[in-house]
Design a protein around this motif. Sequence first.
Motif, PDB file in Angstrom:
ATOM      1  N   LEU A  69     -14.484  -5.313  -1.555  1.00  0.00           N
ATOM      2  CA  LEU A  69     -13.181  -5.436  -0.901  1.00  0.00           C
ATOM      3  C   LEU A  69     -12.060  -4.925  -1.802  1.00  0.00           C
ATOM      4  O   LEU A  69     -11.159  -4.214  -1.371  1.00  0.00           O
ATOM      5  CB  LEU A  69     -12.922  -6.895  -0.523  1.00  0.00           C
ATOM      6  N   LEU A  70     -12.138  -5.306  -3.082  1.00  0.00           N
ATOM      7  CA  LEU A  70     -11.060  -4.910  -3.998  1.00  0.00           C
ATOM      8  C   LEU A  70     -11.109  -3.419  -4.307  1.00  0.00           C
ATOM      9  O   LEU A  70     -10.079  -2.767  -4.434  1.00  0.00           O
ATOM     10  CB  LEU A  70     -11.126  -5.740  -5.278  1.00  0.00           C
ATOM     11  N   PHE A  93       0.842  -1.206   0.000  1.00  0.00           N
ATOM     12  CA  PHE A  93       0.000   0.000   0.000  1.00  0.00           C
ATOM     13  C   PHE A  93       0.876   1.254   0.000  1.00  0.00           C
ATOM     14  O   PHE A  93       0.533   2.264  -0.609  1.00  0.00           O
ATOM     15  CB  PHE A  93      -0.932   0.012   1.215  1.00  0.00           C
ATOM     16  N   PHE A 141      -7.520   2.623  -1.566  1.00  0.00           N
ATOM     17  CA  PHE A 141      -6.626   2.923  -0.443  1.00  0.00           C
ATOM     18  C   PHE A 141      -5.191   3.109  -0.939  1.00  0.00           C
ATOM     19  O   PHE A 141      -4.512   4.072  -0.595  1.00  0.00           O
ATOM     20  CB  PHE A 141      -6.707   1.775   0.571  1.00  0.00           C
ATOM     21  N   ARG A 164      -9.475  -1.757  -1.487  1.00  0.00           N
ATOM     22  CA  ARG A 164      -8.028  -1.989  -1.486  1.00  0.00           C
ATOM     23  C   ARG A 164      -7.305  -1.128  -2.518  1.00  0.00           C
ATOM     24  O   ARG A 164      -6.274  -0.521  -2.231  1.00  0.00           O
ATOM     25  CB  ARG A 164      -7.794  -3.486  -1.737  1.00  0.00           C
ATOM     26  N   LEU A 216      -7.391 -12.829  -1.121  1.00  0.00           N
ATOM     27  CA  LEU A 216      -8.680 -12.134  -1.117  1.00  0.00           C
ATOM     28  C   LEU A 216      -8.555 -10.707  -1.650  1.00  0.00           C
ATOM     29  O   LEU A 216      -9.421 -10.224  -2.375  1.00  0.00           O
ATOM     30  CB  LEU A 216      -9.237 -12.127   0.314  1.00  0.00           C
ATOM     31  N   TYR A 217      -7.466 -10.047  -1.288  1.00  0.00           N
ATOM     32  CA  TYR A 217      -7.296  -8.636  -1.656  1.00  0.00           C
ATOM     33  C   TYR A 217      -6.279  -8.423  -2.777  1.00  0.00           C
ATOM     34  O   TYR A 217      -5.879  -7.303  -3.033  1.00  0.00           O
ATOM     35  CB  TYR A 217      -6.870  -7.823  -0.426  1.00  0.00           C
ATOM     36  N   LYS A 218      -5.845  -9.491  -3.393  1.00  0.00           N
ATOM     37  CA  LYS A 218      -4.877  -9.390  -4.493  1.00  0.00           C
ATOM     38  C   LYS A 218      -3.638  -8.573  -4.096  1.00  0.00           C
ATOM     39  O   LYS A 218      -3.343  -7.500  -4.644  1.00  0.00           O
ATOM     40  CB  LYS A 218      -5.531  -8.813  -5.758  1.00  0.00           C
ATOM     41  N   ILE A 219      -2.918  -9.125  -3.135  1.00  0.00           N
ATOM     42  CA  ILE A 219      -1.694  -8.487  -2.634  1.00  0.00           C
ATOM     43  C   ILE A 219      -0.486  -9.278  -3.151  1.00  0.00           C
ATOM     44  O   ILE A 219      -0.408 -10.489  -2.930  1.00  0.00           O
ATOM     45  CB  ILE A 219      -1.655  -8.493  -1.090  1.00  0.00           C
TER      46      ILE A 219
END
Lengths: 180, 190
Positions: free
Chosen positions: B173-174, A74, B180, B177, A101-104
């Motif tokens: 959620l995406l 981030f 952010f 993300r 889940l958050y594509k990190i």
Amino acid sequence: MFASFIECQHMPVSLTSSKVIYDALKECDIRLVSALPETWLVHLIRLADDDPEVILVRLAKEEEGVGISAGAHFAGVKSAMLMQNHGFLASINGIVSFAHLYKIPLLMLISYRGSFGERDPWQTQGGNVTEPLLRALGIPYSFLDSVDTVKKRIQQAQTLSESSLQPVALLLTRDLMWEE
Amino acid sequence: MLRLDCLRSIHSELENSLVVTIMGAVAAELQSLGHRPNFFYLQHAMGLASSTGLGLAMCLPEQRVIVIDGDGSLLMNLGSLSTMARYRPKKLTHVVFDNESLLSVGGFPTATSTGTDLEGIARAAGIPQVSTVHSLETFQAAVSNALRENELTTIIAKVDAKGPAAYVTNLSLLENRFQFRRHIQSLKRV
């Protein structure tokens, strides 16, 4: 604690290979490394600790590293995670319910203990399940097994991780990390 | 003390910080008060909100970061307190809403209901500033103070085990993300 540190000095963990891996990470612009010590990783962790350009985060448990790397992503900082395969096992919920889940993107360097040549009985069960679990989780993975290919493979792993926004694993093998 | 009232009392002060929350009631209630691009809601991975805040704070040391945690989540990752204390980012504030309950899954009591003392644990882990608050006034003052000071702070806020009627919100959620991260990158360009 001091005794175990001394003991590590006499273990034949390859400093040469560790330096090649570390230099490749630096060339990929890795600026944060999270780690939980294990024998094969001692030199890598020390190199990160001695490097003023890199933030080393020493963890209590490997799953924390998923959150740390997400925070770094981030923030626009490229990171890598150093862990034993048992640390990968301990991180699975974080990998699934945060990174997937958050594509990190995660660049995970995992020491592949418990595979061929392993003498420590306590490492052997983790060795059996490491690759099946990586496959079950759909995590692309490859091996770091020769100094000749380390640089290219780390670059490729990071490139895929960043383009696909997902965890990618590199298994550090005995052939690369252990000199005896 | 209601968590919703606590969040309302600090909502305007969250504007210039990066905010990372846990899942469940905290995420739903904060969104009900008004989502902002600097809010990230970790809607699973219990325990990792504090680690995420720590990663942000270590990479962006000039940026205020607030983690809004809960007793159930923190109990799943108590080691995070020791890692935060080890690096002590000066502008990281860690708020823990302690309702002594895993509210969103049916209200099962957590160990704080039988005497586990999160303030004591945080203090013993080495967090330099730790307090427990029981009223809205002391909560608001503790958070405001922490956001002005330059010291890693954990605030345990004892709240009622009451939450919103629903937990799923219409913020994907995406979307959250990516927004952010974009928000943070836009700050860096200023």
